[in-house]
Write a protein that holds these residues in place. Structure first.
Motif, short mmCIF file in Angstrom:
data_model
loop_
_atom_site.label_atom_id
_atom_site.label_comp_id
_atom_site.label_asym_id
_atom_site.label_seq_id
_atom_site.Cartn_x
_atom_site.Cartn_y
_atom_site.Cartn_z
N ALA A 61 0.83 -1.20 0.00
CA ALA A 61 0.00 0.00 0.00
C ALA A 61 0.87 1.25 0.00
O ALA A 61 0.59 2.21 -0.73
CB ALA A 61 -0.93 0.00 1.20
N GLU A 62 1.94 1.25 0.80
CA GLU A 62 2.84 2.41 0.82
C GLU A 62 3.55 2.57 -0.51
O GLU A 62 3.75 3.69 -0.98
CB GLU A 62 3.85 2.26 1.95
CG GLU A 62 3.26 2.45 3.33
CD GLU A 62 4.28 2.26 4.43
OE1 GLU A 62 5.47 1.99 4.13
OE2 GLU A 62 3.90 2.35 5.61
N LYS A 63 3.95 1.47 -1.12
CA LYS A 63 4.62 1.54 -2.41
C LYS A 63 3.69 2.10 -3.48
O LYS A 63 4.09 2.95 -4.28
CB LYS A 63 5.11 0.14 -2.81
CG LYS A 63 5.91 0.12 -4.07
CD LYS A 63 6.41 -1.29 -4.37
CE LYS A 63 7.17 -1.32 -5.67
NZ LYS A 63 7.62 -2.67 -6.00
N GLU A 64 2.44 1.62 -3.50
CA GLU A 64 1.48 2.14 -4.46
C GLU A 64 1.18 3.61 -4.21
O GLU A 64 1.05 4.39 -5.15
CB GLU A 64 0.19 1.33 -4.41
CG GLU A 64 0.32 -0.05 -4.98
CD GLU A 64 -0.94 -0.87 -4.81
OE1 GLU A 64 -1.94 -0.33 -4.29
OE2 GLU A 64 -0.91 -2.05 -5.18
N TYR A 68 1.95 6.46 -6.88
CA TYR A 68 0.86 7.31 -7.32
C TYR A 68 1.19 8.77 -7.04
O TYR A 68 0.92 9.64 -7.85
CB TYR A 68 -0.45 6.90 -6.62
CG TYR A 68 -1.64 7.72 -7.03
CD1 TYR A 68 -2.20 7.57 -8.28
CD2 TYR A 68 -2.20 8.66 -6.16
CE1 TYR A 68 -3.29 8.31 -8.67
CE2 TYR A 68 -3.29 9.41 -6.54
CZ TYR A 68 -3.83 9.24 -7.80
OH TYR A 68 -4.91 9.98 -8.17
N GLY A 69 1.82 9.03 -5.90
CA GLY A 69 2.19 10.40 -5.55
C GLY A 69 3.25 10.97 -6.46
O GLY A 69 3.20 12.14 -6.84
N THR A 70 4.22 10.16 -6.86
CA THR A 70 5.27 10.66 -7.75
C THR A 70 4.72 10.86 -9.15
O THR A 70 5.16 11.74 -9.88
CB THR A 70 6.47 9.68 -7.80
OG1 THR A 70 6.02 8.38 -8.17
CG2 THR A 70 7.16 9.63 -6.45
N ALA A 71 3.73 10.06 -9.57
CA ALA A 71 3.15 10.23 -10.89
C ALA A 71 2.32 11.53 -10.93
O ALA A 71 2.28 12.19 -11.97
CB ALA A 71 2.25 9.04 -11.23
N GLU A 72 1.71 11.90 -9.81
CA GLU A 72 0.94 13.15 -9.77
C GLU A 72 1.87 14.36 -9.83
O GLU A 72 1.52 15.38 -10.41
CB GLU A 72 0.14 13.20 -8.46
CG GLU A 72 -1.26 12.74 -8.59
CD GLU A 72 -2.03 12.96 -7.30
OE1 GLU A 72 -1.48 13.56 -6.35
OE2 GLU A 72 -3.17 12.52 -7.24
N ASN A 73 3.02 14.26 -9.19
CA ASN A 73 3.94 15.40 -9.12
C ASN A 73 4.62 15.68 -10.44
O ASN A 73 5.10 16.77 -10.68
CB ASN A 73 4.99 15.17 -8.04
CG ASN A 73 4.39 15.19 -6.66
OD1 ASN A 73 3.34 15.78 -6.45
ND2 ASN A 73 5.04 14.53 -5.73
#
Length: 74
Positions: A61-64, A68-73
């Motif tokens: 869950a933390e990896k996803e 997901y957070g790096t793809a948004e940034n």
């Protein structure tokens, strides 16, 4: 982790069979303490398996979340 119950079950079966077979060869052994030890090992195996399952799920869950957070940034 779909077969998480396999190792605790195998521990119980193998240790219980050992608990009933060994007293046939050694007069000073009794089956009750050995089956008790088999149940103890099974409970410990279940606890370790559940903790491992929870840790793996949390790490996924933390990896996803991080992916997901790096793809948004970007």
């Amino acid at each position: 982790m779909k077969l998480w119950w396999l190792i605790p079950l195998a521990t119980l079966v193998v240790m219980t069979l050992t608990g009933f077979i060994l007293p046939n060869f050694y007069n000073e052994l009794s089956w009750q303490p050995q089956v008790g030890y088999a149940v103890f090992l099974t409970v410990m195996s279940i606890v370790v398996t559940i903790l491992t399952f929870m840790l793996v799920r949390k790490r996924r869950a933390e990896k996803e979340k991080n992916e997901y957070g790096t793809a948004e940034n970007e």
